[in-house]
Design a protein around this motif. Sequence first.
Motif, PDB file in Angstrom:
ATOM      1  N   ASN A   1       0.855  -1.184   0.000  1.00  0.00           N
ATOM      2  CA  ASN A   1       0.000   0.000   0.000  1.00  0.00           C
ATOM      3  C   ASN A   1       0.892   1.235   0.000  1.00  0.00           C
ATOM      4  OD1 ASN A   1      -1.982   1.909   0.336  1.00  0.00           O
ATOM      5  ND2 ASN A   1      -3.067   0.784   1.927  1.00  0.00           N
ATOM      6  N   PRO A   2       1.525   1.539  -1.139  1.00  0.00           N
ATOM      7  CA  PRO A   2       2.538   2.604  -1.158  1.00  0.00           C
ATOM      8  C   PRO A   2       2.003   3.979  -0.792  1.00  0.00           C
ATOM      9  CG  PRO A   2       2.037   1.846  -3.385  1.00  0.00           C
ATOM     10  CD  PRO A   2       1.394   0.889  -2.451  1.00  0.00           C
ATOM     11  N   ARG A   3       0.798   4.330  -1.199  1.00  0.00           N
ATOM     12  CA  ARG A   3       0.291   5.672  -0.906  1.00  0.00           C
ATOM     13  C   ARG A   3       0.056   5.861   0.593  1.00  0.00           C
ATOM     14  NH1 ARG A   3      -0.799   8.890  -4.983  1.00  0.00           N
ATOM     15  NH2 ARG A   3      -2.040  10.244  -3.639  1.00  0.00           N
ATOM     16  N   ALA A   4      -0.505   4.859   1.235  1.00  0.00           N
ATOM     17  CA  ALA A   4      -0.734   4.969   2.682  1.00  0.00           C
ATOM     18  C   ALA A   4       0.591   5.110   3.423  1.00  0.00           C
ATOM     19  CB  ALA A   4      -1.497   3.738   3.177  1.00  0.00           C
TER      20      ALA A   4
ATOM     21  N   PHE B   1       1.929  -2.003   9.434  1.00  0.00           N
ATOM     22  CA  PHE B   1       2.133  -2.189   7.996  1.00  0.00           C
ATOM     23  C   PHE B   1       2.888  -3.486   7.725  1.00  0.00           C
ATOM     24  CE2 PHE B   1       1.749   2.607   7.516  1.00  0.00           C
ATOM     25  CZ  PHE B   1       0.574   2.547   6.775  1.00  0.00           C
ATOM     26  N   TRP B   2       3.867  -3.767   8.565  1.00  0.00           N
ATOM     27  CA  TRP B   2       4.680  -4.972   8.380  1.00  0.00           C
ATOM     28  C   TRP B   2       3.832  -6.228   8.600  1.00  0.00           C
ATOM     29  CZ3 TRP B   2      10.325  -4.447   8.181  1.00  0.00           C
ATOM     30  CH2 TRP B   2      10.982  -5.672   8.007  1.00  0.00           C
ATOM     31  N   ALA B   3       3.104  -6.238   9.717  1.00  0.00           N
ATOM     32  CA  ALA B   3       2.317  -7.432  10.063  1.00  0.00           C
ATOM     33  C   ALA B   3       1.193  -7.685   9.065  1.00  0.00           C
ATOM     34  CB  ALA B   3       1.748  -7.285  11.477  1.00  0.00           C
ATOM     35  N   SER B   4       0.640  -6.620   8.489  1.00  0.00           N
ATOM     36  CA  SER B   4      -0.471  -6.772   7.549  1.00  0.00           C
ATOM     37  C   SER B   4      -0.017  -6.947   6.104  1.00  0.00           C
ATOM     38  CB  SER B   4      -1.417  -5.572   7.658  1.00  0.00           C
ATOM     39  OG  SER B   4      -0.730  -4.368   7.358  1.00  0.00           O
TER      40      SER B   4
END
Length: 362
Positions: free
Chosen positions: A19-22, A124-127
């Motif tokens: 999810n680069p934008r987030a 972000f890592w876990a998801s």
Amino acid sequence: MPFDLRSPHPATAQHAGGNPRAIAWWLLGVAAMVWIMVAIGGATRLTGSGLSIMEWAPISGILPPLTEAEWRRLYDLYRTIPQYELVNRGFGLEGFKQIFWLEWIHRLWGRLIGLAYLLPLAWFWASGRIPPGYRWRLLGLLALGGLQGVVGWFMVASGFEPERTAVSPYRLVLHLGLALVLYAALLWTALTLLRPAPAPVGAEERAARLGVRRAVVLATWLLVAAMLAGGFVAGLRAGFDYNTFPLMDGRLVPEGYAMLSPFWRNMTGNVAAVQFNHRLLATLAGLAALGAAALAWCRLPPGRARLACLALGGATLLQYALGVATLLLVVPVWLGTLHQATAVLVLSAALLALHALRAPAR
């Protein structure tokens, strides 16, 4: 992949998931917090508040003193250092509280930056939302932020040495420089996530962009040099002398420029030389930024790249004017703080211009 400012392959960020934008907007938010931290640090230095907390307590230091006994204990600790004896002797517990709060806010804001980075990174890592190629970079940014905290304490500890009433100028410049590196890395990574690859252009525009980019690179290095020179001005409190412009004590080059021996000591330890060097580098950086803006106006078509170069010229002019005003008014706290904060605006404009002028795809 090693941590650096170079962009991962465009296809990696754009098409390989995540999810680069987030993540980009999260990094921009953290970068904004670092920008505020630089401003708070400037105010802390200008008010002489930076040595008021003599303990390195990353966890317990989150809370301020809650009892009169705790206030008295911290005040008694402060009374053991040279700054109290030589500068603030006898100003009492109420005077100590006035300088304590700004340093406490400075440290608290640093802890909040750490949480604002670490907790979303873990999520972000876990998801699985981090695009391939960015995990090591994001961990590198985390390590860089942790190092900045350690360097901050390393700087503060220098102010407790015998006969010192302020921190070491060298450590101050190291702390400031690392903050600028951290901010630049956050901003560049976010920009690359938002715009992985520039649009292709023709051969003529490609050549024009290359020429403008070289001008922006020169301006950027001069700007960074001027900012670091400003750190030595702050560390030596050199802004409180030679409060005229453009001459210094009626001379273009001050009479005491080379008073220290060997000569190199003047570059970091002589008030006259340090202030003159900052003026010179700021002037050269301003001319280079204006030259890059003029070149972009003449050679680039309307668009993001030209606008970024024009913004760089405008931000540099604003910073130069603030620097002159700060000097002439003998460094009022609010203006000195604004001058330091605006330095980050100039750095932002330079990075935006460089990012917009990346070599486009053929």
